[in-house]
Design an enzyme around this catalytic site. Sequence first.
Site, mmCIF file in Angstrom:
data_model
loop_
_atom_site.group_PDB
_atom_site.id
_atom_site.type_symbol
_atom_site.label_atom_id
_atom_site.label_comp_id
_atom_site.label_asym_id
_atom_site.label_seq_id
_atom_site.Cartn_x
_atom_site.Cartn_y
_atom_site.Cartn_z
ATOM 1 N N TYR A 143 -8.736 5.403 8.080
ATOM 2 C CA TYR A 143 -8.786 5.759 9.493
ATOM 3 C C TYR A 143 -9.787 6.903 9.617
ATOM 4 O O TYR A 143 -9.565 7.980 9.064
ATOM 5 C CB TYR A 143 -7.415 6.227 9.991
ATOM 6 C CG TYR A 143 -6.388 5.119 10.152
ATOM 7 C CD1 TYR A 143 -5.700 4.610 9.054
ATOM 8 C CD2 TYR A 143 -6.099 4.588 11.412
ATOM 9 C CE1 TYR A 143 -4.752 3.599 9.209
ATOM 10 C CE2 TYR A 143 -5.152 3.583 11.575
ATOM 11 C CZ TYR A 143 -4.487 3.087 10.469
ATOM 12 O OH TYR A 143 -3.558 2.090 10.626
ATOM 13 N N TYR A 155 4.544 6.171 10.316
ATOM 14 C CA TYR A 155 3.663 5.046 9.988
ATOM 15 C C TYR A 155 4.418 3.981 9.203
ATOM 16 O O TYR A 155 4.286 2.784 9.471
ATOM 17 C CB TYR A 155 2.451 5.551 9.189
ATOM 18 C CG TYR A 155 1.342 4.524 9.057
ATOM 19 C CD1 TYR A 155 0.200 4.603 9.857
ATOM 20 C CD2 TYR A 155 1.423 3.473 8.140
ATOM 21 C CE1 TYR A 155 -0.820 3.661 9.755
ATOM 22 C CE2 TYR A 155 0.417 2.533 8.028
ATOM 23 C CZ TYR A 155 -0.705 2.639 8.835
ATOM 24 O OH TYR A 155 -1.705 1.703 8.727
ATOM 25 N N LYS A 183 1.747 -0.669 15.146
ATOM 26 C CA LYS A 183 3.175 -0.765 15.481
ATOM 27 C C LYS A 183 3.582 -2.039 16.230
ATOM 28 O O LYS A 183 4.762 -2.399 16.247
ATOM 29 C CB LYS A 183 3.580 0.438 16.349
ATOM 30 C CG LYS A 183 3.644 1.734 15.583
ATOM 31 C CD LYS A 183 4.846 1.778 14.673
ATOM 32 C CE LYS A 183 4.712 2.799 13.586
ATOM 33 N NZ LYS A 183 4.923 2.347 12.256
ATOM 34 N N PRO A 235 -3.304 -0.135 19.362
ATOM 35 C CA PRO A 235 -3.121 -0.617 17.992
ATOM 36 C C PRO A 235 -3.166 0.455 16.892
ATOM 37 O O PRO A 235 -2.666 0.205 15.795
ATOM 38 C CB PRO A 235 -4.260 -1.620 17.803
ATOM 39 C CG PRO A 235 -5.276 -1.260 18.829
ATOM 40 C CD PRO A 235 -4.528 -0.675 19.981
ATOM 41 N N HIS A 244 0.849 -1.200 0.000
ATOM 42 C CA HIS A 244 0.000 0.000 0.000
ATOM 43 C C HIS A 244 0.880 1.243 0.000
ATOM 44 O O HIS A 244 1.803 1.351 0.801
ATOM 45 C CB HIS A 244 -0.915 0.015 1.224
ATOM 46 C CG HIS A 244 -2.104 -0.881 1.087
ATOM 47 N ND1 HIS A 244 -3.187 -0.814 1.903
ATOM 48 C CD2 HIS A 244 -2.378 -1.863 0.187
ATOM 49 C CE1 HIS A 244 -4.090 -1.711 1.538
ATOM 50 N NE2 HIS A 244 -3.614 -2.369 0.505
HETATM 51 P P1 FAD Z 1 3.130 -12.493 21.243
HETATM 52 O O1 FAD Z 1 2.621 -12.559 19.862
HETATM 53 O O2 FAD Z 1 2.161 -12.172 22.328
HETATM 54 O O3 FAD Z 1 3.839 -13.872 21.550
HETATM 55 C C1 FAD Z 1 4.238 -14.241 22.835
HETATM 56 C C2 FAD Z 1 4.144 -15.736 22.960
HETATM 57 O O4 FAD Z 1 4.617 -16.120 24.236
HETATM 58 C C3 FAD Z 1 2.730 -16.242 22.842
HETATM 59 O O5 FAD Z 1 2.638 -17.238 21.867
HETATM 60 C C4 FAD Z 1 2.410 -16.734 24.236
HETATM 61 O O6 FAD Z 1 1.504 -17.813 24.217
HETATM 62 C C5 FAD Z 1 3.791 -17.135 24.715
HETATM 63 N N1 FAD Z 1 3.880 -17.230 26.168
HETATM 64 C C6 FAD Z 1 3.268 -16.471 27.103
HETATM 65 N N2 FAD Z 1 3.542 -16.914 28.326
HETATM 66 C C7 FAD Z 1 4.378 -17.971 28.186
HETATM 67 C C8 FAD Z 1 5.003 -18.849 29.099
HETATM 68 N N3 FAD Z 1 4.802 -18.748 30.420
HETATM 69 N N4 FAD Z 1 5.786 -19.838 28.612
HETATM 70 C C9 FAD Z 1 5.969 -19.974 27.282
HETATM 71 N N5 FAD Z 1 5.385 -19.156 26.366
HETATM 72 C C10 FAD Z 1 4.602 -18.168 26.811
HETATM 73 N N6 FAD Z 1 -0.668 -5.114 16.681
HETATM 74 C C11 FAD Z 1 -0.861 -4.381 15.606
HETATM 75 O O7 FAD Z 1 0.109 -3.791 15.122
HETATM 76 N N7 FAD Z 1 -2.118 -4.311 15.019
HETATM 77 C C12 FAD Z 1 -3.180 -5.005 15.519
HETATM 78 O O8 FAD Z 1 -4.279 -4.950 14.977
HETATM 79 C C13 FAD Z 1 -3.006 -5.768 16.655
HETATM 80 N N8 FAD Z 1 -4.027 -6.466 17.189
HETATM 81 C C14 FAD Z 1 -3.808 -7.201 18.318
HETATM 82 C C15 FAD Z 1 -4.842 -7.924 18.901
HETATM 83 C C16 FAD Z 1 -4.636 -8.640 20.076
HETATM 84 C C17 FAD Z 1 -5.786 -9.402 20.703
HETATM 85 C C18 FAD Z 1 -3.362 -8.638 20.683
HETATM 86 C C19 FAD Z 1 -3.116 -9.390 21.968
HETATM 87 C C20 FAD Z 1 -2.328 -7.941 20.078
HETATM 88 C C21 FAD Z 1 -2.544 -7.217 18.909
HETATM 89 N N9 FAD Z 1 -1.504 -6.516 18.308
HETATM 90 C C22 FAD Z 1 -1.716 -5.793 17.206
HETATM 91 C C23 FAD Z 1 -0.171 -6.542 18.819
HETATM 92 C C24 FAD Z 1 0.688 -7.580 18.110
HETATM 93 O O9 FAD Z 1 -0.083 -8.697 17.788
HETATM 94 C C25 FAD Z 1 1.804 -7.900 19.057
HETATM 95 O O10 FAD Z 1 2.545 -6.717 19.254
HETATM 96 C C26 FAD Z 1 2.704 -9.016 18.550
HETATM 97 O O11 FAD Z 1 2.023 -10.240 18.576
HETATM 98 C C27 FAD Z 1 3.953 -9.088 19.413
HETATM 99 O O12 FAD Z 1 4.647 -10.274 19.161
HETATM 100 P P2 FAD Z 1 5.422 -11.013 20.320
HETATM 101 O O13 FAD Z 1 6.003 -12.208 19.680
HETATM 102 O O14 FAD Z 1 6.254 -10.047 21.035
HETATM 103 O O15 FAD Z 1 4.294 -11.429 21.368
HETATM 104 C C1 DHB Z 2 -4.800 -3.268 11.364
HETATM 105 C C2 DHB Z 2 -4.656 -3.017 12.697
HETATM 106 C C3 DHB Z 2 -4.251 -1.765 13.099
HETATM 107 O O1 DHB Z 2 -4.089 -1.510 14.405
HETATM 108 C C4 DHB Z 2 -3.973 -0.767 12.198
HETATM 109 O O2 DHB Z 2 -3.599 0.447 12.634
HETATM 110 C C5 DHB Z 2 -4.113 -1.037 10.874
HETATM 111 C C6 DHB Z 2 -4.525 -2.295 10.462
HETATM 112 C C7 DHB Z 2 -5.251 -4.598 10.929
HETATM 113 O O3 DHB Z 2 -5.481 -5.465 11.779
HETATM 114 O O4 DHB Z 2 -5.419 -4.810 9.719
#
Ligand code: FAD
Ligand code: DHB
Length: 391
Positions: free
Chosen positions: A201, A384, A298, A294, A72
């Site tokens: 947005y 962004y 980021k 969100p 995009h």
């Molecule tokens: P995570 O993806 O949370 O991975 C951490 C892992 O550690 C998980 O698999 C968990 O099960 C595991 N874990 C936890 N505790 C333990 C333990 N005790 N032992 C072993 N493993 C463990 N970001 C955006 O930019 N846009 C979005 O739209 C967006 N939507 C989101 C919606 C939700 C519901 C959530 C929770 C987050 C969202 N985020 C979004 C944020 C984004 O998904 C996270 O920033 C991203 O997943 C970070 O990756 P990570 O690997 O650091 O953490």
């Molecule tokens: C999506 C999530 C966001 O938080 C955003 O700013 C843009 C897109 C998404 O899930 O597609």
Amino acid sequence: MRTDVVVIGAGPAGLLLAHLLAAEGIESIVIEARTKQYVAARIRAGILESASVDLLRAAGLGAGIEAEGEEHRGIYLQWPHERHHLDFTALVGRSVWVYGQTQLQADLVAASEAAGRPVFYDASGAALHDLDSDRPYVTFTDADGNGQRIDALAVAGCDGAFGPSRAAMPDGQRETWERVYPYSWLGILADVPPSTDELIYAWHPDGFALHSMRSATVSRLYLQVPNGTNAADWPDDRIWDTLATRLGHGQDGWRLTPGPITERSVLPMRSFVQSPMSHGRLFLAGDAAHTVPPTGAKGLNLAIADVALLAPALSDLVRDNDAKLADAYSGTALRRVWRAEHFSWWMTTMLHASGDPFDAQLQLSQLRWVTASAAGAAGLAENYTGLPIGF
Ligand code: FAD
Ligand code: DHB
């Protein structure tokens, strides 16, 4: 067991770190609390910054993005009766990619399995030990109920906002910052082609709305809702009617096409940072160290940027006992983390209805400036699309 680096968490941060370490010849073992199916099915982020895409391509993980991702050039920002396009490519020479976290997670799992890297799913009771020594270890119970111990040279805490790594930092030596927002998002996935070519947005006096997408046939949309909202109180018609109002259905002939909703959930919003991001031989990455609201997309990108810095730091530490990059990791990562924290807070507070009429006027003024001034637009575009890793 014995390895170079124990990685706690098989989300994007953990699996990508294991992949980058392997490319440097460093062994790791990943342990994950959830099942493989659960991790694969989580619906989360959808936008990759250009630096994230560059890194994934350079790591040999670009094939899925090429095949299924969509580049995009920009986004639309709107408020009632006005919609403006910000062309990031023209403004700052960088783009973003629509590529779901579920797709990236599948790519990472496939790469991990193809290389035969060990991942213990369904592992419970992970505990971190002797982090102040150069021989830390992690204990847990595996999926079959057997107690396990892994000795390593370093531990990477990639276990998200609720894992044990963050708390393994000694109390007196960590500082935390937090902001909780007075609203949440109701997010849906729908089997309907997006009604827009790029993300919208939308500021609206009733509350924020976002039209995103996952593919040519799947739309992802979000609505600002009060904290404590129960998704069950939002039947399909209510969701589509509210989206239509906030996104401006009928405005200049634009139409929002509804379709079958396949997933709905409510996401609370929070800003959080824990500093430093390392202690002894423990290194935090991704949501384990920080959370952003969100708006601005980021979270996933920060996790990718953290491990891009952490992998070479751990390689030097483990292979050569050279701690220079490892010592610098927290400071370097936090500079970019705080930039993204500010951007996410700014986008969130600019676009969400607070109920305060003065706030609303400030928000509209800011939106007019960001869309009318090349300098304002370039600032948003630069943040962004993502600042360079290590910024
Ligand atoms: P995570 O993806 O949370 O991975 C951490 C892992 O550690 C998980 O698999 C968990 O099960 C595991 N874990 C936890 N505790 C333990 C333990 N005790 N032992 C072993 N493993 C463990 N970001 C955006 O930019 N846009 C979005 O739209 C967006 N939507 C989101 C919606 C939700 C519901 C959530 C929770 C987050 C969202 N985020 C979004 C944020 C984004 O998904 C996270 O920033 C991203 O997943 C970070 O990756 P990570 O690997 O650091 O953490
Ligand atoms: C999506 C999530 C966001 O938080 C955003 O700013 C843009 C897109 C998404 O899930 O597609």
